[in-house]
Write a protein that holds these residues in place. Structure first.
Motif, PDB file in Angstrom:
ATOM      1  N   UNK A   3       0.856  -1.179   0.000  1.00 27.86           N
ATOM      2  CA  UNK A   3       0.000   0.000   0.000  1.00 27.86           C
ATOM      3  C   UNK A   3       0.893   1.231   0.000  1.00 27.86           C
ATOM      4  N   UNK A   4       0.574   2.207  -0.832  1.00 27.97           N
ATOM      5  CA  UNK A   4       1.373   3.425  -0.901  1.00 27.97           C
ATOM      6  C   UNK A   4       1.458   4.046   0.491  1.00 27.97           C
ATOM      7  N   UNK A   5       2.681   4.334   0.967  1.00 22.29           N
ATOM      8  CA  UNK A   5       2.862   4.819   2.321  1.00 22.29           C
ATOM      9  C   UNK A   5       3.618   6.148   2.370  1.00 22.29           C
ATOM     10  N   UNK A   6       4.907   6.164   1.959  1.00 20.70           N
ATOM     11  CA  UNK A   6       5.688   7.388   2.105  1.00 20.70           C
ATOM     12  C   UNK A   6       6.876   7.387   1.158  1.00 20.70           C
ATOM     13  N   UNK A   7       7.626   8.469   1.184  1.00 21.25           N
ATOM     14  CA  UNK A   7       8.804   8.600   0.350  1.00 21.25           C
ATOM     15  C   UNK A   7       9.259  10.042   0.315  1.00 21.25           C
ATOM     16  N   UNK A   8      10.372  10.285  -0.335  1.00 22.77           N
ATOM     17  CA  UNK A   8      10.897  11.643  -0.514  1.00 22.77           C
ATOM     18  C   UNK A   8      10.693  12.015  -1.977  1.00 22.77           C
TER      19      UNK A   8
ATOM     20  N   UNK B  88      13.176   5.898  -3.877  1.00 21.78           N
ATOM     21  CA  UNK B  88      12.040   5.075  -4.294  1.00 21.78           C
ATOM     22  C   UNK B  88      10.838   5.252  -3.377  1.00 21.78           C
ATOM     23  N   UNK B  89       9.666   4.927  -3.901  1.00 19.14           N
ATOM     24  CA  UNK B  89       8.467   4.935  -3.072  1.00 19.14           C
ATOM     25  C   UNK B  89       8.510   3.807  -2.057  1.00 19.14           C
ATOM     26  N   UNK B  90       8.015   4.086  -0.861  1.00 18.24           N
ATOM     27  CA  UNK B  90       7.976   3.073   0.207  1.00 18.24           C
ATOM     28  C   UNK B  90       6.521   2.669   0.434  1.00 18.24           C
ATOM     29  N   UNK B  91       6.310   1.371   0.559  1.00 14.34           N
ATOM     30  CA  UNK B  91       4.981   0.786   0.661  1.00 14.34           C
ATOM     31  C   UNK B  91       4.861  -0.063   1.919  1.00 14.34           C
ATOM     32  N   UNK B  92       3.674  -0.126   2.472  1.00 15.34           N
ATOM     33  CA  UNK B  92       3.399  -1.074   3.551  1.00 15.34           C
ATOM     34  C   UNK B  92       3.474  -2.481   2.987  1.00 15.34           C
ATOM     35  N   UNK B  93       4.273  -3.332   3.594  1.00 20.40           N
ATOM     36  CA  UNK B  93       4.444  -4.711   3.131  1.00 20.40           C
ATOM     37  C   UNK B  93       3.279  -5.548   3.647  1.00 20.40           C
ATOM     38  N   UNK B  94       2.410  -6.024   2.762  1.00 22.14           N
ATOM     39  CA  UNK B  94       1.208  -6.739   3.194  1.00 22.14           C
ATOM     40  C   UNK B  94       1.523  -8.078   3.847  1.00 22.14           C
ATOM     41  N   UNK B  95       2.611  -8.733   3.429  1.00 28.83           N
ATOM     42  CA  UNK B  95       2.946 -10.018   4.046  1.00 28.83           C
ATOM     43  C   UNK B  95       3.281  -9.855   5.518  1.00 28.83           C
ATOM     44  N   UNK B  96       3.721  -8.662   5.925  1.00 26.20           N
ATOM     45  CA  UNK B  96       4.026  -8.400   7.325  1.00 26.20           C
ATOM     46  C   UNK B  96       2.828  -7.950   8.127  1.00 26.20           C
TER      47      UNK B  96
END
Length: 273
Positions: free
Chosen positions: A241-246, A254-262
């Motif tokens: 899921x789109x979460x954060x980034x610079x 790069x874009x940082x995403x919530x890892x669904x497997x976690x």
């Protein structure tokens, strides 16, 4: 919204229904650096809406979300923060998801009210870790619209895997948000690359157990402001899921995403009350 340097300025299993393989729409192009795709052909990509908080333009869309069960939706926890909403989420009387609306300035598709919301109690807004919330809908959406979550250990999370991010956010940094769903093809990056990009500072810290990052070498394709909570799909399953980034599409960021497997245990929880 998507977080940049911890500031909300820009920017995605319990499958209660029958999971389906995501179609190939958006397999080329970009959200920043992307192309328009059909919302009806990607029905698990939802717009999160509140006209009360964000106005009538673009149907009140302010974040994205993904349908993982006929009445179960996942989005970013920070989308339900007072910082984003300007109020506590329980005070927003018209929180809805929009499915299958080809143009947010129109009235096609379906709008369904959010009956319950459950923010991950382990969400750390300083480190951006655990950035997920589960929404329960007042009415069910079709089982055929549900997307499955890729489980832990799956190849969909491997470095180099091609993935697609979806959203209605800005098509460039400091740009205007889209009225039609857009998609961008990116690659999942190795954790060491993500950790090097975000080692821990005021910009944020990469936390591999609850995050993954994706982009392209040299930048140019990414999620952006307004895309938070939207889906990152690889091998036909939801991985992030789109979460954060610079910035948006900047080289080396790069874009940082919530890892669904976690986050499977939280998504599977019955969420009483």
């Amino acid at each position: 919204m998507r977080r940049r340097s911890r500031t909300l300025i820009c920017v995605v299993s319990l499958v209660l229904g029958v999971g389906v393989t995501a179609p190939a729409s958006g397999s080329a192009g970009t959200v920043v650096g992307g192309q328009s795709v059909s919302a009806t052909e990607n029905p698990w990509a939802l717009a999160l809406s509140s006209r009360e908080r964000f106005g009538v333009a673009r149907s009140g869309q302010f974040c994205g979300a993904a349908l993982v069960g006929v009445r179960t939706v996942v989005t970013a926890a920070h989308c339900l923060s007072s910082e984003v909403l300007g109020a506590k989420p329980g005070q927003v009387s018209d929180l809805k998801v929009i499915s299958g609306r080809e143009d947010l300035s129109g009235d096609g598709g379906r709008e369904v009210a959010v009956a319950e919301f459950h923010v991950n109690p382990d969400y750390d807004d300083r480190r951006n870790a655990g950035d997920i919330a589960v929404l329960k809908l007042a009415e069910g959406l079709p089982k055929s619209s549900v997307i499955s979550i890729a489980g832990a250990g799956g190849e969909a999370y491997d470095a180099g895997t091609s993935a697609t991010v979806y959203g209605w956010g800005d098509t460039r940094a400091a740009g205007r948000p889209a009225v039609k769903l857009r998609a961008a093809q990116v690659d999942v990056f190795a954790d060491r690359v993500c950790q090097a990009a975000y080692p821990g500072s005021a910009r944020g810290a990469y936390h591999a157990p609850s995050m993954l990052c994706a982009g392209v070498s040299g930048g140019g394709r990414d999620a952006c402001q307004g895309d938070s909570g939207g889906p990152l799909v690889a091998q036909g399953r939801l991985v992030g899921l789109v979460s954060w980034g610079v910035g948006c599409g900047e080289a080396g960021q790069p874009g940082v995403y919530t890892r669904l497997s976690g986050m499977l245990e939280f998504v599977r929880s019955p969420h009483p009350g």
